[in-house]
Each structure stands twice: as C-alpha cells, then as structure tokens.
Design a protein around this motif. Structure first.
Motif, PDB file in Angstrom:
ATOM      1  N   TRP A  59      -0.909 -32.235   2.017  1.00 20.43           N
ATOM      2  CA  TRP A  59      -1.140 -31.290   3.098  1.00 20.43           C
ATOM      3  C   TRP A  59      -1.137 -29.871   2.549  1.00 20.43           C
ATOM      4  O   TRP A  59      -0.315 -29.480   1.726  1.00 20.43           O
ATOM      5  CB  TRP A  59      -0.047 -31.439   4.150  1.00 20.43           C
ATOM      6  CG  TRP A  59      -0.235 -30.526   5.296  1.00 20.43           C
ATOM      7  CD1 TRP A  59      -1.044 -30.724   6.366  1.00 20.43           C
ATOM      8  CD2 TRP A  59       0.378 -29.264   5.492  1.00 20.43           C
ATOM      9  NE1 TRP A  59      -0.974 -29.665   7.220  1.00 20.43           N
ATOM     10  CE2 TRP A  59      -0.104 -28.748   6.713  1.00 20.43           C
ATOM     11  CE3 TRP A  59       1.271 -28.511   4.782  1.00 20.43           C
ATOM     12  CZ2 TRP A  59       0.287 -27.525   7.207  1.00 20.43           C
ATOM     13  CZ3 TRP A  59       1.662 -27.290   5.284  1.00 20.43           C
ATOM     14  CH2 TRP A  59       1.164 -26.811   6.490  1.00 20.43           C
ATOM     15  N   SER A  60      -2.079 -29.085   3.012  1.00 19.58           N
ATOM     16  CA  SER A  60      -2.090 -27.653   2.676  1.00 19.58           C
ATOM     17  C   SER A  60      -2.462 -26.873   3.932  1.00 19.58           C
ATOM     18  O   SER A  60      -3.065 -27.410   4.860  1.00 19.58           O
ATOM     19  CB  SER A  60      -3.079 -27.354   1.536  1.00 19.58           C
ATOM     20  OG  SER A  60      -4.390 -27.599   1.958  1.00 19.58           O
ATOM     21  N   ALA A  61      -2.121 -25.600   3.951  1.00 21.80           N
ATOM     22  CA  ALA A  61      -2.319 -24.798   5.156  1.00 21.80           C
ATOM     23  C   ALA A  61      -3.792 -24.530   5.445  1.00 21.80           C
ATOM     24  O   ALA A  61      -4.193 -24.445   6.609  1.00 21.80           O
ATOM     25  CB  ALA A  61      -1.574 -23.477   5.011  1.00 21.80           C
ATOM     26  N   ASP A  62      -4.614 -24.396   4.435  1.00 22.38           N
ATOM     27  CA  ASP A  62      -6.018 -24.067   4.665  1.00 22.38           C
ATOM     28  C   ASP A  62      -6.911 -25.299   4.851  1.00 22.38           C
ATOM     29  O   ASP A  62      -8.064 -25.161   5.245  1.00 22.38           O
ATOM     30  CB  ASP A  62      -6.559 -23.205   3.526  1.00 22.38           C
ATOM     31  CG  ASP A  62      -6.427 -23.884   2.183  1.00 22.38           C
ATOM     32  OD1 ASP A  62      -5.684 -24.879   2.086  1.00 22.38           O
ATOM     33  OD2 ASP A  62      -7.061 -23.413   1.228  1.00 22.38           O
TER      34      ASP A  62
END
Length: 113
Positions: A59-62
C-alpha cells in the motif's frame, strides 16, 4: 485470451509430463515427475492470483490499487517446501538404491530389461 491459453497449456504440459514420469519404474524419473508436478502447481497458484503489471506490491498513499501479495507468498512457501521434500525424496531413493542394489521403484532387479 492468448496469454491465458499459453499459461493453461504450460500447466497442462507440466502436469502431463509430471504424471507420466511419476508413474515410471525408476526412482529418478519418479522424483523428476514429482518436481514437474510441483512446478505446475506453482504456476497454477500464480495464474489464479490474477497477477497484474505496474501496481505496487504494498500500500502507498499515491496508488489507488495494489497487487495481491497472497499468491506470491503461497508460491514462495511452496518453493521452500518443494525443495525440502525433493531433497528428502532424493535421499530416500539413494538409500533404497544402496540397500536393494536396484533403482526400480518396486526394488525388483529382474525388471531392468
């Protein structure tokens, strides 16, 4: 659709070759057949995992979507277990050969012809 056909064909060929070799009379061919079956299972696990390209594995924010890490973890675990079981099978077949003097699965020397 062509890629799915290629993956399914590869799995089918590995399974057919693995079953054919696993039913042979010599121990090396049986070990090789079991190894081919394990490769087919690993490829099948990858295929049912719906692997996608250009998605981050975590998971990553962007990122809006990410890849599913479960098939990769299952295949990695299966590879480790397969390596251990193949090593054990080779040692057992070597011990059987040294004890019986034949590499036949049933241990009968007369079936060598």
């Amino acid at each position: 659709m062509t890629l799915e056909f290629l993956v399914a064909s590869a799995i089918a060929i590995l399974v057919a070759g693995g079953i054919y070799l696993a039913l042979r009379g010599r121990t090396f061919q049986v070990v090789l057949g079991l190894t081919l079956l394990s490769y087919a299972i690993n490829l099948f696990l990858f295929a049912i995992g719906r692997l996608v390209v250009d998605r981050p594995p975590l998971w990553s924010a962007d990122a809006t979507e990410h890849a599913d890490p479960l098939p990769q973890a299952l295949v990695l675990t299966a590879i480790v277990i397969t390596f251990g079981m193949t090593a054990l099978t080779i040692i057992l077949s070597l011990r059987s050969y040294l004890e019986s003097g034949s590499d036949q699965v049933d241990g009968d020397r007369d079936d060598a012809a």
